[in-house]
Scaffold this motif. Sequence first.
Motif, mmCIF file in Angstrom:
data_model
loop_
_atom_site.group_PDB
_atom_site.id
_atom_site.type_symbol
_atom_site.label_atom_id
_atom_site.label_comp_id
_atom_site.label_asym_id
_atom_site.label_seq_id
_atom_site.Cartn_x
_atom_site.Cartn_y
_atom_site.Cartn_z
ATOM 1 N N PRO A 29 -4.912 -3.615 -3.216
ATOM 2 C CA PRO A 29 -3.692 -4.381 -3.498
ATOM 3 C C PRO A 29 -3.041 -4.904 -2.228
ATOM 4 O O PRO A 29 -2.976 -4.209 -1.213
ATOM 5 N N ALA A 30 -2.569 -6.134 -2.288
ATOM 6 C CA ALA A 30 -1.795 -6.719 -1.198
ATOM 7 C C ALA A 30 -0.310 -6.547 -1.510
ATOM 8 O O ALA A 30 0.067 -6.044 -2.570
ATOM 9 N N ALA A 74 -0.961 2.689 -6.025
ATOM 10 C CA ALA A 74 -0.402 2.127 -4.793
ATOM 11 C C ALA A 74 0.348 0.845 -5.103
ATOM 12 O O ALA A 74 -0.041 0.072 -5.977
ATOM 13 N N ALA A 75 1.440 0.630 -4.364
ATOM 14 C CA ALA A 75 2.221 -0.601 -4.446
ATOM 15 C C ALA A 75 2.716 -0.902 -3.036
ATOM 16 O O ALA A 75 3.782 -0.434 -2.632
ATOM 17 N N PRO A 76 1.927 -1.653 -2.252
ATOM 18 C CA PRO A 76 2.268 -1.873 -0.845
ATOM 19 C C PRO A 76 3.659 -2.466 -0.622
ATOM 20 O O PRO A 76 4.277 -2.218 0.424
ATOM 21 N N GLY A 77 4.149 -3.228 -1.611
ATOM 22 C CA GLY A 77 5.476 -3.826 -1.465
ATOM 23 C C GLY A 77 6.616 -2.896 -1.834
ATOM 24 O O GLY A 77 7.786 -3.270 -1.707
ATOM 25 N N GLY A 78 6.293 -1.677 -2.296
ATOM 26 C CA GLY A 78 7.324 -0.703 -2.617
ATOM 27 C C GLY A 78 7.998 -0.896 -3.964
ATOM 28 O O GLY A 78 9.029 -0.275 -4.237
ATOM 29 N N PRO A 108 -0.357 -8.401 -10.285
ATOM 30 C CA PRO A 108 0.935 -8.728 -9.681
ATOM 31 C C PRO A 108 2.010 -7.747 -10.130
ATOM 32 O O PRO A 108 2.068 -7.361 -11.305
ATOM 33 N N ALA A 109 2.888 -7.363 -9.223
ATOM 34 C CA ALA A 109 3.942 -6.399 -9.548
ATOM 35 C C ALA A 109 4.849 -6.893 -10.664
ATOM 36 O O ALA A 109 5.396 -6.086 -11.432
#
Length: 326
Positions: A29-30, A74-78, A108-109
Amino acid sequence: MTATMRAVVVDGPGAPDVLRVRRVPIAEPAAGEVLIRVRAFGLNRSELHFRRGVAYSGSFPRIPGIEAVGVVEAAPGGEFRAGTQAATMMGGMGRTFDGGYAEFVTVPAAQVIPFRSDLPWEVIGAVPEMLQTAAGSLRVGVGAHRGDSLLIRGGTSSVGLALAVLAKLQGMTVFATSRRPQARTLLEAVGVDHVLVDDGSIAAQVRAIAPAGVDGAVELVGVDALRDTLRAVRRGGTVCFTGMLSDEWTIPEFYPMDWLPNGVRLTAYAGEADDLATADLQEFLDAVADGSAKVPLGRVYRMTDIVQAHRDMEAGTAGGKAVVVP
């Protein structure tokens, strides 16, 4: 070394046996994306259309699947904490990017819906797309009100069964159709008041019970049944076109004055992830947990049974919403 997972891959359109279980890399994930460990995913007829190569969008090779439920890895953008229970659906899943027929999915989040529930994963897996479609058809498509009468054309489909559950929660009188007389038990189990055996012409059956016609209807069969469904609805009522179980999508020669009875409205509904609010999903899961609502769960499969699952979906023998637990 790149981490891998098991997933169902379709290299090109065809019969159910084009669905192949393989090991593939897990998409990293980005920022703005979320990696979800998939605990269950529901099966939908739009995936059948995609697999056949008749869907309006999508490309091959592809991991199909327009929905999944599981746990955030995981969620790299928090946006979400690891361990959060989450559902995801639509937004190009399984069409323009890889979908839920896998052990992990990256999305996408914005199309992640968090929830909390102790229900079994196979039960939760049946809910997101089915609930979004049924609730949207009632609220947006039909504009239904508490105590209305509702016709569900295609009542034994997963969305049809969910519609019956939601309508009864709103105190509605529910009419539902099936081509199979033996489906009566299933439909009555989810609260249907009037079970109609669909011989291709059910408007007269509806009006024998409700002479003025029902307040609203949801069409799940297709345009080949739509004209008759319109004639089962009262003046001022609404028919929402939501499904195409017959795979009949378009009307070759549509003459509105001939098709539409006086004063009967025709709408359509096709939703996205943001049409299912977090609160609505949580409320429904809580209602299932306390026994006030029921999930019309059909057969549950393993990933290795995916070919048979699609065969059952094509044949209409899943007995409710079909779910895969990877």
